[in-house]
Design a protein around this motif. Structure first.
Motif, PDB file in Angstrom:
ATOM      1  N   ILE A 185       0.937  -1.151  -0.081  1.00 31.89           N
ATOM      2  CA  ILE A 185      -0.031   0.009   0.011  1.00 31.89           C
ATOM      3  C   ILE A 185       0.858   1.283   0.051  1.00 31.89           C
ATOM      4  N   CYS A 186       0.518   2.052  -0.944  1.00 30.91           N
ATOM      5  CA  CYS A 186       1.381   3.305  -0.876  1.00 30.91           C
ATOM      6  C   CYS A 186       0.613   4.434  -0.460  1.00 30.91           C
ATOM      7  N   VAL A 187       1.137   5.133   0.530  1.00 31.97           N
ATOM      8  CA  VAL A 187       0.237   6.066   1.427  1.00 31.97           C
ATOM      9  C   VAL A 187       0.732   7.463   0.631  1.00 31.97           C
ATOM     10  N   VAL A 188      -0.374   8.314   0.518  1.00 34.05           N
ATOM     11  CA  VAL A 188      -0.144   9.726  -0.324  1.00 34.05           C
ATOM     12  C   VAL A 188      -0.850  10.625   0.734  1.00 34.05           C
ATOM     13  N   GLU A 189      -0.644  12.025   0.507  1.00 32.24           N
ATOM     14  CA  GLU A 189      -1.236  12.965   1.392  1.00 32.24           C
ATOM     15  C   GLU A 189      -2.854  13.266   0.745  1.00 32.24           C
ATOM     16  N   ASP A 190      -2.653  13.376  -0.591  1.00 34.72           N
ATOM     17  CA  ASP A 190      -4.045  13.952  -1.297  1.00 34.72           C
ATOM     18  C   ASP A 190      -4.179  13.287  -2.598  1.00 34.72           C
ATOM     19  N   VAL A 191      -5.427  13.342  -2.878  1.00 30.72           N
ATOM     20  CA  VAL A 191      -5.460  12.570  -4.598  1.00 30.72           C
ATOM     21  C   VAL A 191      -4.651  12.972  -5.654  1.00 30.72           C
ATOM     22  N   ALA A 192      -4.388  14.407  -5.586  1.00 29.21           N
ATOM     23  CA  ALA A 192      -3.397  14.957  -6.716  1.00 29.21           C
ATOM     24  C   ALA A 192      -1.961  14.097  -6.613  1.00 29.21           C
ATOM     25  N   ASP A 193      -1.455  13.535  -5.545  1.00 31.18           N
ATOM     26  CA  ASP A 193      -0.311  12.895  -5.272  1.00 31.18           C
ATOM     27  C   ASP A 193      -0.596  11.373  -5.798  1.00 31.18           C
ATOM     28  N   LEU A 194      -1.791  10.904  -5.731  1.00 32.27           N
ATOM     29  CA  LEU A 194      -1.922   9.789  -6.112  1.00 32.27           C
ATOM     30  C   LEU A 194      -1.918   9.535  -7.874  1.00 32.27           C
ATOM     31  N   TRP A 195      -2.710  10.800  -8.456  1.00 35.87           N
ATOM     32  CA  TRP A 195      -2.749  10.926  -9.780  1.00 35.87           C
ATOM     33  C   TRP A 195      -1.550  10.969 -10.304  1.00 35.87           C
ATOM     34  N   ALA A 196      -0.646  11.867  -9.780  1.00 40.95           N
ATOM     35  CA  ALA A 196       0.755  11.982 -10.074  1.00 40.95           C
ATOM     36  C   ALA A 196       1.677  10.854 -10.348  1.00 40.95           C
ATOM     37  N   LEU A 197       1.378   9.608  -9.101  1.00 40.79           N
ATOM     38  CA  LEU A 197       2.231   8.627  -9.054  1.00 40.79           C
ATOM     39  C   LEU A 197       1.812   7.702 -10.313  1.00 40.79           C
ATOM     40  N   GLU A 198       0.166   7.777 -10.176  1.00 40.00           N
ATOM     41  CA  GLU A 198      -0.387   6.916 -11.227  1.00 40.00           C
ATOM     42  C   GLU A 198       0.141   7.185 -12.715  1.00 40.00           C
ATOM     43  N   ARG A 199       0.160   8.615 -13.037  1.00 34.34           N
ATOM     44  CA  ARG A 199       1.003   8.799 -14.340  1.00 34.34           C
ATOM     45  C   ARG A 199       2.339   8.135 -14.630  1.00 34.34           C
ATOM     46  N   THR A 200       3.051   8.069 -13.443  1.00 35.20           N
ATOM     47  CA  THR A 200       4.330   7.656 -13.790  1.00 35.20           C
ATOM     48  C   THR A 200       4.567   6.089 -13.946  1.00 35.20           C
ATOM     49  N   ALA A 201       3.395   5.446 -13.686  1.00 42.85           N
ATOM     50  CA  ALA A 201       3.208   3.863 -13.446  1.00 42.85           C
ATOM     51  C   ALA A 201       4.415   3.215 -13.130  1.00 42.85           C
ATOM     52  N   ALA A 202       4.795   3.864 -11.905  1.00 40.42           N
ATOM     53  CA  ALA A 202       5.998   3.445 -11.171  1.00 40.42           C
ATOM     54  C   ALA A 202       5.717   2.381 -10.178  1.00 40.42           C
ATOM     55  N   PHE A 203       4.321   2.521  -9.719  1.00 42.96           N
ATOM     56  CA  PHE A 203       3.915   1.576  -8.578  1.00 42.96           C
ATOM     57  C   PHE A 203       2.310   0.889  -9.313  1.00 42.96           C
ATOM     58  N   ALA A 204       2.503  -0.369  -8.958  1.00 41.70           N
ATOM     59  CA  ALA A 204       1.462  -1.291  -9.161  1.00 41.70           C
ATOM     60  C   ALA A 204       0.537  -1.848  -8.254  1.00 41.70           C
ATOM     61  N   GLY A 205       0.668  -1.190  -6.812  1.00 38.25           N
ATOM     62  CA  GLY A 205      -0.105  -1.648  -5.831  1.00 38.25           C
ATOM     63  C   GLY A 205      -1.299  -0.794  -5.538  1.00 38.25           C
ATOM     64  N   ARG A 206      -1.766  -1.120  -4.451  1.00 39.92           N
ATOM     65  CA  ARG A 206      -2.898  -0.193  -3.826  1.00 39.92           C
ATOM     66  C   ARG A 206      -2.470   1.278  -3.247  1.00 39.92           C
ATOM     67  N   TYR A 207      -3.381   2.360  -2.952  1.00 47.60           N
ATOM     68  CA  TYR A 207      -3.024   3.297  -2.528  1.00 47.60           C
ATOM     69  C   TYR A 207      -4.023   3.773  -1.267  1.00 47.60           C
ATOM     70  N   HIS A 208      -3.586   4.489  -0.476  1.00 46.73           N
ATOM     71  CA  HIS A 208      -4.382   5.112   0.544  1.00 46.73           C
ATOM     72  C   HIS A 208      -4.078   6.768   0.600  1.00 46.73           C
ATOM     73  N   VAL A 209      -5.131   7.210   0.610  1.00 41.24           N
ATOM     74  CA  VAL A 209      -5.028   8.821   0.602  1.00 41.24           C
ATOM     75  C   VAL A 209      -5.464   9.188   2.076  1.00 41.24           C
ATOM     76  N   LEU A 210      -4.444   9.958   2.774  1.00 41.36           N
ATOM     77  CA  LEU A 210      -4.451  10.339   4.016  1.00 41.36           C
ATOM     78  C   LEU A 210      -5.606  11.758   4.308  1.00 41.36           C
TER      79      LEU A 210
END
Length: 89
Positions: A2-27
């Motif tokens: 699980i990759c923990v990010v601060e907000d949805v914008a951080d999640l979108w930024a990581l998704e665009r890089t395709a560097a992580f293929a797991g689940r996310y948790h937005v704090l």
């Protein structure tokens, strides 16, 4: 994982890089005494609950390098100390 990010914008930024293929948790932000945001204002309890199942082996803290981001990462790592997961940054 699980990759923990601060907000949805951080999640979108990581998704665009395709560097992580797991689940996310937005704090939902970071801890900030000046702004009046404490642990109860973030979804930290939900993260601890998500870390409980045995299929979760690692939590990656992808918070910002600001004072608030570092403080939040430290607090979350302490809360996850009792879980049977590896916590990394």
């Amino acid at each position: 994982m699980i990759c923990v990010v601060e907000d949805v914008a951080d999640l979108w930024a990581l998704e665009r890089t395709a560097a992580f293929a797991g689940r996310y948790h937005v704090l939902g932000g970071t801890l900030s005494a000046l702004d009046g945001r404490g642990p109860e204002d973030l979804s930290i309890a939900a993260l601890v609950a998500r870390a409980a199942p045995e299929d979760v082996t690692e939590i990656i803290l992808a918070t910002s390098a600001t004072v608030e981001g570092q403080t939040t990462a430290h607090y979350v790592a302490e809360r996850l100390a009792g879980a049977n997961v590896t916590v990394s940054r």
